[in-house]
Design a protein around this motif. Structure first.
Motif, PDB file in Angstrom:
ATOM      1  N   HIS A   1      43.045  40.634  44.400  1.00 40.55           N
ATOM      2  CA  HIS A   1      42.657  40.684  45.808  1.00 40.55           C
ATOM      3  C   HIS A   1      41.167  40.989  45.879  1.00 40.55           C
ATOM      4  CE1 HIS A   1      43.035  41.219  50.117  1.00 40.55           C
ATOM      5  NE2 HIS A   1      42.434  42.392  50.020  1.00 40.55           N
ATOM      6  N   ARG A   2      40.384  39.992  46.344  1.00 37.04           N
ATOM      7  CA  ARG A   2      38.938  40.154  46.466  1.00 37.04           C
ATOM      8  C   ARG A   2      38.584  40.863  47.766  1.00 37.04           C
ATOM      9  NH1 ARG A   2      35.769  37.296  42.997  1.00 37.04           N
ATOM     10  NH2 ARG A   2      36.797  35.707  41.700  1.00 37.04           N
TER      11      ARG A   2
ATOM     12  N   PHE B   1      40.565  43.792  43.328  1.00 40.24           N
ATOM     13  CA  PHE B   1      41.726  44.591  42.953  1.00 40.24           C
ATOM     14  C   PHE B   1      42.532  43.799  41.922  1.00 40.24           C
ATOM     15  CE2 PHE B   1      40.976  46.997  46.824  1.00 40.24           C
ATOM     16  CZ  PHE B   1      41.325  48.279  46.427  1.00 40.24           C
ATOM     17  N   SER B   2      42.639  44.342  40.705  1.00 37.49           N
ATOM     18  CA  SER B   2      43.475  43.734  39.668  1.00 37.49           C
ATOM     19  C   SER B   2      44.767  44.532  39.599  1.00 37.49           C
ATOM     20  CB  SER B   2      42.752  43.747  38.320  1.00 37.49           C
ATOM     21  OG  SER B   2      43.517  43.079  37.349  1.00 37.49           O
ATOM     22  N   ILE B   3      45.906  43.874  39.879  1.00 40.17           N
ATOM     23  CA  ILE B   3      47.195  44.548  40.042  1.00 40.17           C
ATOM     24  C   ILE B   3      48.175  43.969  39.026  1.00 40.17           C
ATOM     25  CG2 ILE B   3      49.037  45.129  41.672  1.00 40.17           C
ATOM     26  CD1 ILE B   3      46.949  44.305  43.883  1.00 40.17           C
TER      27      ILE B   3
ATOM     28  N   CYS C   1      37.831  39.291  38.813  1.00 40.90           N
ATOM     29  CA  CYS C   1      39.287  39.245  38.781  1.00 40.90           C
ATOM     30  C   CYS C   1      39.751  38.877  37.373  1.00 40.90           C
ATOM     31  CB  CYS C   1      39.815  38.245  39.811  1.00 40.90           C
ATOM     32  SG  CYS C   1      39.506  38.751  41.517  1.00 40.90           S
ATOM     33  N   LEU C   2      40.048  39.902  36.584  1.00 42.61           N
ATOM     34  CA  LEU C   2      40.509  39.713  35.208  1.00 42.61           C
ATOM     35  C   LEU C   2      41.800  40.496  35.008  1.00 42.61           C
ATOM     36  CD1 LEU C   2      37.115  40.139  33.298  1.00 42.61           C
ATOM     37  CD2 LEU C   2      38.294  38.001  33.850  1.00 42.61           C
ATOM     38  N   PRO C   3      42.691  40.014  34.128  1.00 40.91           N
ATOM     39  CA  PRO C   3      43.956  40.735  33.893  1.00 40.91           C
ATOM     40  C   PRO C   3      43.700  42.110  33.307  1.00 40.91           C
ATOM     41  CG  PRO C   3      44.039  38.487  33.011  1.00 40.91           C
ATOM     42  CD  PRO C   3      42.621  38.756  33.372  1.00 40.91           C
TER      43      PRO C   3
END
Length: 423
Positions: free
Chosen positions: A328-329, A313-315, A281-283
């Protein structure tokens, strides 16, 4: 001889007449007029117009040192002239319009002693005169946004009416302001400034009606009440910051299973949404994913995982005011049935079964047709059948008994004689 003298004297007189025009003739085409005005104005108010003579090339051409060589000429009819002043190479007039309309005003500059000479420069302006009040509706907010007419909800707005009356024509008037903010709120004030707070997002139009009243002395020395009105409006687009993204979707799924994730945006509808699957989870960086335009507060993401593992999910969502990120993992497990492994064998088996069924059906249909068309078998076949299974193909029981007697003579008869006794 006398004729020559008179001819020479005529040339001298002609040159002496041209001397006063020399500055204008030389300056023609080298200068231009800059016109300024404080219009528009309401009927009865004074309008100021100024004209200044300047060089076309300000950097290399100098203005004449003697300002008395030139004169300004104005045409302003039907506007009424109330004043005129000249200073140096500039001229200012004050006019009043008593009827509404667009009135042209022209000005030109000539030599001081020759107003019929060729103009040094010309100017032209149109003055709009209206019977209504003149002013502007100005909306400001402490938080400035880079987009025009965009403001934040739940933040105080300052709405001001700025009257345009440079001649102080309405200095004794009393004003009344009627406000309509477009969301059902209305109010009447005596102040030209109000503060308002919009609680919902959307596009609204602020409407203002201004009424001005004052006393005026009539020509018969009596006083009368004069009134002027004006209608003004301003369009506002109220936005809300993105406070976050709510993600609704599974956190555990199997491979080759379609997954849908719903994104609910807490704030104004974003202009763009960008997402990408990552191991962690990274920007998201700029240009890392393709943005999608969204016009509502909800958006659905669909994806099918082919490989098991841990994903994120990186949003990123962004509207005209702010941007926000959310993650969202999800864990992907191997499926119990791998469609890619069994799809081909199953298809092959089904094909073979269908081909066999079609073959048997066609074969039975062909045999039934032959039996109907040829009820008696060929002689060779009949002989063979008589040797192998003759008893079953005989037409009558007597035939069968005869053959048995011939082939099995030593066998006992198939029936016994019946003895008769006499009592």
């Amino acid at each position: 001889m006398a004729r020559a003298v008179w001819s020479r004297l005529g040339r001298i007189l002609w040159l002496s007449c041209l001397l006063p025009w020399a500055p204008a003739g030389v300056a023609a085409g080298l200068y231009e007029l800059n016109l300024t005005t404080d219009s528009p104005a309401t009927t009865g108010a004074e309008v100021t117009i100024s004209a200044s003579l300047v060089a076309k090339d300000n950097s290399s051409l100098a203005l004449p040192a003697d300002t008395h060589l030139y004169r300004f000429h104005w045409i302003h009819t039907p506007l009424v002239l109330t004043g005129k002043t000249e200073k140096g190479l500039s001229s200012t007039i004050h006019v009043v319009g008593h009827v509404p309309g667009d009135f042209p005003v022209s000005v030109w500059v000539t030599a001081a002693d020759c107003w019929m000479c060729q103009p040094v420069a010309r100017g032209f302006v149109v003055l709009p005169i209206t019977e209504f009040l003149v002013g502007d509706l100005v909306v400001t907010q402490n938080t400035s946004l880079p987009w025009p007419s965009s403001y934040l909800t739940k933040t105080v707005l300052k709405v001001s009416f700025l009257l345009h009356d440079p001649s102080n024509f309405l200095k004794t008037a009393v004003f009344l302001y009627s406000w309509d903010f477009g969301d059902g709120t209305q109010m009447v004030t005596e102040d030209s400034v109000v503060y308002y707070n919009y609680s919902i997002i959307g596009t609204f139009t602020v409407k203002l009606k201004v009424v001005a009243e004052w006393e005026e002395v009539k020509p018969d020395a009596t006083k009368g009440v004069m009134q002027k009105t004006g209608d003004f409006s301003a369009s506002l687009k109220l936005q809300d910051t993105l406070r976050g993204i709510q993600v609704l979707g599974p956190t555990l799924i199997q491979t080759f299973q379609k997954m849908t994730v719903t994104l609910n945006f807490l704030g104004s509808p974003p202009l763009t949404v960008c997402w990408r699957l990552k191991p962690e989870c990274l920007p998201l960086e700029e240009g890392e994913c393709h943005p999608v335009s969204v016009a509502s507060t909800a958006y659905n993401l669909t994806h099918t995982f082919r490989d098991p593992g841990d994903y994120c999910f990186s949003i990123r969502a962004e509207n005209v005011i702010s941007k926000t990120h959310q993650y969202h993992r999800i864990q992907v497990w191997p499926s119990r049935i791998q469609p890619a492994v069994f799809a081909f064998p199953c298809a092959t088996l089904i094909t073979v079964m269908l081909a066999f069924i079609m073959y048997m059906t066609l074969r039975n249909a062909t045999q039934q047709k032959d039996m109907v068309e040829n009820p008696e078998p060929p002689s060779g076949v009949r002989c063979c059948c008589q040797m192998c299974c003759g008893p079953f193909l005989l037409e009558t029981p007597s035939e069968y008994l005869e053959i048995v007697r011939e082939n099995h003579g030593l066998l006992p008869p198939l029936y016994k004689s019946v003895k008769t006794y006499t009592v």
